[in-house]
Design an enzyme around this catalytic site. Structure first.
Site, short mmCIF file in Angstrom:
data_model
loop_
_atom_site.label_atom_id
_atom_site.label_comp_id
_atom_site.label_asym_id
_atom_site.label_seq_id
_atom_site.Cartn_x
_atom_site.Cartn_y
_atom_site.Cartn_z
CG ASN A 18 -20.49 -21.10 -9.54
OD1 ASN A 18 -19.90 -21.24 -8.47
ND2 ASN A 18 -21.78 -20.80 -9.62
CD GLU B 39 -26.73 -23.00 -7.33
OE1 GLU B 39 -25.59 -22.78 -6.90
OE2 GLU B 39 -26.95 -23.66 -8.37
CD GLU C 68 -25.84 -18.93 -14.17
OE1 GLU C 68 -24.92 -19.67 -14.53
OE2 GLU C 68 -26.27 -18.93 -13.00
CB SER D 136 -27.42 -27.07 -18.95
OG SER D 136 -28.20 -27.35 -17.82
P1 PGA Z 1 -24.50 -25.47 -14.59
O1 PGA Z 1 -24.42 -24.28 -13.49
O2 PGA Z 1 -23.47 -25.17 -15.63
O3 PGA Z 1 -24.20 -26.72 -13.79
O4 PGA Z 1 -25.88 -25.46 -15.13
C1 PGA Z 1 -24.28 -22.95 -13.88
C2 PGA Z 1 -24.36 -22.07 -12.67
O5 PGA Z 1 -25.16 -22.36 -11.77
O6 PGA Z 1 -23.64 -21.06 -12.59
#
Ligand code: PGA
Length: 254
Positions: A9, A96, A166, A216
């Site tokens: 992503n 988000e 997530e 992460s």
């Molecule tokens: P990250 O993002 O791997 O930077 O934590 C994951 C995401 O928001 O899909």
């Protein structure tokens, strides 16, 4: 046998040249390793990145979609547009979008149905915020999201739905400084699996759903997540922008 999958992503981090450049690098360096790899560039560059990935071992995904097929919906993109660009996956319900654009579970539900109708695989993001977790509401929130998003959704044949747990607080840019453990992700995925078992017969669960983890993940920890029984890969933000790190992630879950 379900394959492991890594979904990159890229969010809104790369401009056109950077997106095409990174897509070229990955398409040249990622071979048929048994791991499915999907890149999700910004919607503006979906055609250009799609062009680079044609005939390669790397799939194309989108970061969002609208649920109608055509019409007066300023700023939106229809599922069919994504299909034409070569997308086989589309992220929906990312935290988000929930936070900055007020995306709701009801909206995600419509998006999932629209995507399945054109044979694009929805990557449904669910997860609790830190505040919700600290109040002991993690399971309640995830269950509610799942039931609303899957209301009236019935995958058939080759239609597939990916559920990405997530936890909002574990996303690298969330500012919490916290990471989830593979054990915590496994626990939540077990709960998700049992809710799905409530909603669907066993064969649909087996053939039409894949569970993954996001938040992460990197080359060092992704192997530990994927070692867990019901975690078939990751939705990757920050680490998918780093050439070597992302290639190492593929190696780690081969
Ligand atoms: P990250 O993002 O791997 O930077 O934590 C994951 C995401 O928001 O899909």
């Amino acid at each position: 046998m379900k394959k492991n999958i890594l979904i990159a992503n890229w969010k809104m981090n790369l401009d056109l040249d950077e997106s095409v450049g990174l897509a070229k690098y990955f398409s040249e360096n990622i071979k048929d390793s048994g791991v499915e790899v999907v890149l999700c560039p910004s919607l503006n560059f979906i055609d250009e990145v799609g062009e680079v990935l044609k005939g390669k071992h790397v799939g194309l995904g989108a970061q969002d979609v609208f649920w109608e097929g055509k019409g007066a919906y300023t700023g939106e993109a229809a599922p069919e547009f994504l299909k034409k660009a070569g997308c086989s996956y589309c992220i929906v319900g990312h935290s988000e979008r929930r936070k900055y654009l007020n995306e709701t579970d009801e909206m995600v539900n419509k998006k999932v149905k629209a995507l399945l109708s054109v044979m694009i695989k929805p990557v449904i993001c669910i997860g609790e915020s830190l505040e919700q977790r600290e109040k002991g509401l993690g399971y309640v929130i995830v269950e509610e999201q799942l039931r609303l998003i899957l209301d009236g959704v019935k995958p058939v044949g080759a239609q597939e739905i990916i559920i990405a747990y997530e936890p909002v607080w574990a996303i690298s840019t969330s500012g919490s400084g916290r990471k989830a453990t593979p054990e915590l992700a496994e626990e939540m995925n077990n709960m998700i699996r049992s809710i799905l078992g409530d909603l669907y017969p066993a064969d649909i669960l087996e053939n039409n759903f894949r569970l993954i983890y996001g938040g992460s993940t990197d080359a060092e920890n992704v192997g530990d997540f994927v070692k867990k029984d019901d975690i078939f890969g990751a939705l990757v933000g920050g680490a998918s922008l780093k050439k070597n790190e992302f290639l190492e992630m593929i190696e780690a879950i081969k």
